[in-house]
Design a protein around this motif. Structure first.
Motif, short mmCIF file in Angstrom:
data_model
loop_
_atom_site.label_atom_id
_atom_site.label_comp_id
_atom_site.label_asym_id
_atom_site.label_seq_id
_atom_site.Cartn_x
_atom_site.Cartn_y
_atom_site.Cartn_z
N ASP A 1 0.84 -1.21 0.00
CA ASP A 1 0.00 0.00 0.00
C ASP A 1 0.87 1.26 0.00
OD1 ASP A 1 -2.59 -0.72 -0.21
OD2 ASP A 1 -3.10 -0.46 1.92
N THR A 2 2.00 1.21 -0.66
CA THR A 2 2.91 2.35 -0.64
C THR A 2 2.35 3.46 -1.52
OG1 THR A 2 4.70 0.76 -0.39
CG2 THR A 2 5.33 3.00 -1.00
N ALA A 3 2.30 4.66 -0.98
CA ALA A 3 1.73 5.79 -1.71
C ALA A 3 2.64 6.16 -2.88
CB ALA A 3 1.56 6.98 -0.77
N GLU A 4 2.03 6.73 -3.92
CA GLU A 4 2.77 7.10 -5.13
C GLU A 4 3.88 8.10 -4.80
OE1 GLU A 4 0.10 8.40 -8.23
OE2 GLU A 4 1.82 8.77 -9.55
N GLY A 5 5.04 7.89 -5.40
CA GLY A 5 6.14 8.85 -5.26
C GLY A 5 6.94 8.71 -3.97
N VAL A 6 6.58 7.76 -3.14
CA VAL A 6 7.25 7.60 -1.84
C VAL A 6 8.60 6.91 -2.00
CG1 VAL A 6 7.15 6.12 0.22
CG2 VAL A 6 5.23 7.64 -0.32
N THR A 7 9.59 7.40 -1.24
CA THR A 7 10.87 6.69 -1.11
C THR A 7 10.98 6.24 0.33
OG1 THR A 7 11.91 8.01 -2.83
CG2 THR A 7 13.38 6.88 -1.30
N ARG A 8 11.26 4.97 0.53
CA ARG A 8 11.43 4.41 1.88
C ARG A 8 12.89 4.05 2.09
NH1 ARG A 8 6.32 2.22 4.47
NH2 ARG A 8 7.86 2.13 6.12
N GLY A 9 13.18 3.56 3.26
CA GLY A 9 14.55 3.18 3.57
C GLY A 9 15.32 4.43 3.98
N LEU A 10 16.24 4.86 3.11
CA LEU A 10 17.07 6.05 3.40
C LEU A 10 17.85 5.84 4.69
CD1 LEU A 10 14.36 8.65 2.38
CD2 LEU A 10 16.55 8.39 1.22
N HIS A 11 18.46 4.67 4.79
CA HIS A 11 19.29 4.37 5.93
C HIS A 11 20.24 3.22 5.59
CE1 HIS A 11 15.80 1.60 6.72
NE2 HIS A 11 16.82 0.76 6.79
N ALA A 12 21.19 2.99 6.48
CA ALA A 12 22.05 1.79 6.40
C ALA A 12 21.96 1.09 7.75
CB ALA A 12 23.49 2.20 6.10
N HIS A 13 22.52 -0.11 7.81
CA HIS A 13 22.56 -0.85 9.07
C HIS A 13 24.01 -1.20 9.40
CE1 HIS A 13 18.29 -1.48 9.81
NE2 HIS A 13 18.15 -1.61 8.51
N LYS A 14 24.32 -1.16 10.68
CA LYS A 14 25.69 -1.49 11.10
C LYS A 14 25.95 -2.99 10.98
CE LYS A 14 25.41 2.28 14.38
NZ LYS A 14 25.06 2.60 15.77
N ARG A 15 24.97 -3.81 11.33
CA ARG A 15 25.19 -5.26 11.34
C ARG A 15 24.18 -6.05 10.50
NH1 ARG A 15 25.64 -3.53 16.36
NH2 ARG A 15 23.50 -4.12 16.80
N LEU A 16 23.00 -5.50 10.35
CA LEU A 16 21.88 -6.27 9.76
C LEU A 16 22.12 -6.66 8.30
CD1 LEU A 16 18.91 -7.09 10.59
CD2 LEU A 16 18.20 -5.15 9.19
N GLU A 17 21.80 -7.90 7.99
CA GLU A 17 21.76 -8.36 6.60
C GLU A 17 20.29 -8.62 6.24
OE1 GLU A 17 24.92 -11.49 5.68
OE2 GLU A 17 24.68 -11.57 7.86
N GLN A 18 19.96 -8.40 4.97
CA GLN A 18 18.58 -8.57 4.55
C GLN A 18 18.50 -9.17 3.15
OE1 GLN A 18 17.13 -4.47 4.97
NE2 GLN A 18 15.97 -5.15 6.76
N ILE A 19 17.39 -9.83 2.90
CA ILE A 19 17.03 -10.20 1.52
C ILE A 19 15.66 -9.62 1.22
CG2 ILE A 19 16.31 -12.13 0.05
CD1 ILE A 19 18.81 -13.48 0.68
N LEU A 20 15.58 -8.92 0.10
CA LEU A 20 14.34 -8.26 -0.31
C LEU A 20 13.74 -9.03 -1.49
CD1 LEU A 20 15.77 -6.05 1.35
CD2 LEU A 20 15.00 -4.39 -0.34
N ILE A 21 12.46 -9.31 -1.39
CA ILE A 21 11.76 -10.00 -2.48
C ILE A 21 10.48 -9.24 -2.77
CG2 ILE A 21 10.73 -12.17 -3.25
CD1 ILE A 21 12.34 -13.53 -0.93
N CYS A 22 10.31 -8.79 -3.98
CA CYS A 22 9.04 -8.13 -4.33
C CYS A 22 8.09 -9.25 -4.77
CB CYS A 22 9.27 -7.09 -5.43
SG CYS A 22 7.91 -5.92 -5.52
N VAL A 23 7.30 -9.74 -3.82
CA VAL A 23 6.48 -10.93 -4.09
C VAL A 23 5.27 -10.61 -4.97
CG1 VAL A 23 7.21 -12.30 -2.08
CG2 VAL A 23 5.30 -10.70 -1.86
N HIS A 24 4.97 -9.32 -5.11
CA HIS A 24 3.89 -8.90 -6.02
C HIS A 24 4.18 -7.50 -6.50
CE1 HIS A 24 -0.38 -8.09 -7.24
NE2 HIS A 24 -0.21 -9.32 -7.68
N GLY A 25 3.92 -7.23 -7.78
CA GLY A 25 4.19 -5.89 -8.32
C GLY A 25 5.68 -5.67 -8.50
#
Ligand code: TYD
Length: 137
Positions: free
Chosen positions: A39-63
């Motif tokens: 439900d992300t609004a149009e034109g939005v940028t999220r994140g805008l950060h880094a992590h000191k230790r965290l690892e992640q995997i991102l999957i766009c499961v739809h769209g």
């Protein structure tokens, strides 16, 4: 910049598709947290950060959506639009998520529980940190 994408093989048959992810097998870390963005609004940028230790995997499961990665020296943009494709993001990597399609569901698998002290939200501070780590290598 090296981009690490995973292709998770769908178990397809005439009923449809299924992707299974096992921590420490398909995912290169113990998964301690899962969250998803929708439900992300149009034109939005999220994140805008880094992590000191965290690892992640991102999957766009739809769209679809795009991810901008910055390591302090180079930057890259990655399109995520396949439910069987995962983008690995290491620690010490600045990330911005944008261009979400209205139907986008971005699933995130994370190596640690939520910890605000692991975030670097100031880009100048991020640059200082990665540059000082580069000097000690
Ligand atoms: P935020 O860090 O702004 O998300 P993004 O980095 O994608 O822009 O998180 C939005 C809110 O959700 C904020 O109040 C913190 C909360 N949150 C949790 O409680 N647990 C989590 O695992 C995450 C990622 C966020």
């Amino acid at each position: 910049m090296e981009i690490k994408k995973y292709c998770f093989p769908p178990h397809g048959d005439d009923r449809g598709q299924l992707v299974a992810l096992e921590a420490e097998r398909d995912i290169p870390f113990p998964v301690r947290r899962v969250y998803y963005i929708y439900d992300t609004a149009e034109g939005v940028t999220r994140g805008l950060h880094a992590h000191k230790r965290l690892e992640q995997i991102l999957i766009c499961v739809h769209g679809s959506c795009r991810i901008r990665l910055k390591d302090g020296r180079e930057e890259a943009e990655v399109l995520l639009d396949k439910p069987w494709e995962g983008l690995y993001i290491a620690n010490n990597m600045w990330r911005e998520m944008y261009d979400f399609s209205p139907d986008a569901v971005l699933l995130v698998l994370a190596s640690q529980h939520y910890d605000e002290s692991d975030y670097i939200r100031d880009y100048a501070e991020f640059l200082k940190m990665v540059q000082s780590e580069g000097e000690t290598e």
